[in-house]
Design an enzyme around this catalytic site. Structure first.
Site, PDB file in Angstrom:
ATOM      1  CB  CYS A   1     -20.219   2.338   5.772  1.00  0.00           C
ATOM      2  SG  CYS A   1     -20.838   3.511   4.531  1.00  0.00           S
TER       3      CYS A   1
ATOM      4  CG  HIS B   1     -17.204   5.629   5.613  1.00  0.00           C
ATOM      5  ND1 HIS B   1     -17.565   4.313   5.492  1.00  0.00           N
ATOM      6  CD2 HIS B   1     -16.505   5.714   6.779  1.00  0.00           C
ATOM      7  CE1 HIS B   1     -17.099   3.622   6.512  1.00  0.00           C
ATOM      8  NE2 HIS B   1     -16.460   4.454   7.313  1.00  0.00           N
TER       9      HIS B   1
ATOM     10  CG  ASP C   1     -15.776   2.710  10.306  1.00  0.00           C
ATOM     11  OD1 ASP C   1     -16.715   1.964   9.956  1.00  0.00           O
ATOM     12  OD2 ASP C   1     -15.256   3.553   9.556  1.00  0.00           O
TER      13      ASP C   1
END
Length: 274
Positions: free
Chosen positions: A69, A107, A121
């Site tokens: 991420c 995250h 995302d």
């Protein structure tokens, strides 16, 4: 180093126009997750991982690898900003519903402001295909559904798998605490209890087919059905990494005992090919 938008667009295979609009945002989002695998090979192997845009760009664009991420959304967010999108980095907390605020910062996600606000995302395991409007509701990312809901304490919660699913993350639509992101990044690459240190992982989309690798186990999800396959040798695992994810792990032989031990913990009743 020079960060080249054209090189990024070539990396993800996007040949269409680029404008700061929803159509472009969704096209880039889908192209990224279909071209760049989510993976933690460097973390799992104990190789140095740097929290910087330049390092992430080098990894994903220059070297043609994948990322997790902090890398995936760093590069995606940079590319969107270069095109002219208004992008905000979000510090989110995966499993905050069960872990509490200790999860916050584990995250990185993105908020994109157009005529309304959208959650973007590409780094949540390649599960989200397109931008999600910042409003309560369910969106289809076949073969997965996503549900976005307000939590009771001012946070938003994204559920992977639909309303009330066990896997989720929380965020507020405001700029991330970058110091907290850096601290959580350091923990996840160094602490033996980190899931990224424990489990070799890779995930990627091919349209509505979703490939999920956890150590020796490859799960292939498709609308209405899924299959599982267990790799019995390092050579088999190497082949899957190469053929499905376009990845190489040079230390796979050395990592194999660790991968097998973790497989027994994750899948105690699975042995051999399924």
């Amino acid at each position: 180093m020079t960060l080249d938008l054209a090189a990024y667009l070539k990396r993800i295979g996007h040949t269409g126009p680029v404008r700061a609009d929803l159509e472009t945002l969704n096209a880039l989002h889908a192209a990224h997750i279909n071209a760049v695998p989510f993976e933690n090979l460097d973390v799992h192997a104990g190789r140095p991982v740097t929290l910087s845009l330049e390092a992430a760009y080098e990894e994903i664009v220059t070297r043609g690898k994948g990322g997790w991420c902090y890398e995936m959304n760093a590069v995606f967010g940079w590319a969107l900003s270069e095109i002219g999108f208004d992008v905000v980095r979000l510090g989110a907390g995966v499993r905050r519903a069960s872990m509490g605020d200790e999860a916050l910062g584990n995250h990185l996600a993105l908020l994109v402001r157009l005529e309304r606000e959208y959650l973007a995302d590409v780094g949540f395991g390649s599960s989200q295909v397109s931008a999600i409007p910042l409003e309560e509701g369910v969106t289809d990312h076949a073969p997965i559904r996503m549900a976005l809901a307000r939590a009771d304490d001012g946070y938003w919660r994204l559920f992977e798998g639909g309303p009330g699913a066990s896997f989720s993350y929380d965020f507020r639509p405001e700029p991330a605490d970058e110091a907290l992101l850096a601290a959580r990044h350091e923990w996840q690459i160094t602490d033996p209890n980190s899931i990224f240190c424990k489990t070799l992982s890779a995930k990627i989309r091919r349209g509505t087919t979703y490939y999920i690798l956890r150590g020796r186990m490859l799960e292939t999800q498709m609308p209405g059905r899924s299959t599982q396959q267990v790799m019995d040798t390092p050579e088999e695992l190497s082949g899957v990494l190469d053929e499905i994810f376009g990845l190489e792990e040079p230390e796979l032989e050395a990592l194999w005992p660790k991968i097998c031990a973790r497989h027994k913990q994750l899948f105690p009743h699975a042995s051999g090919r399924l």
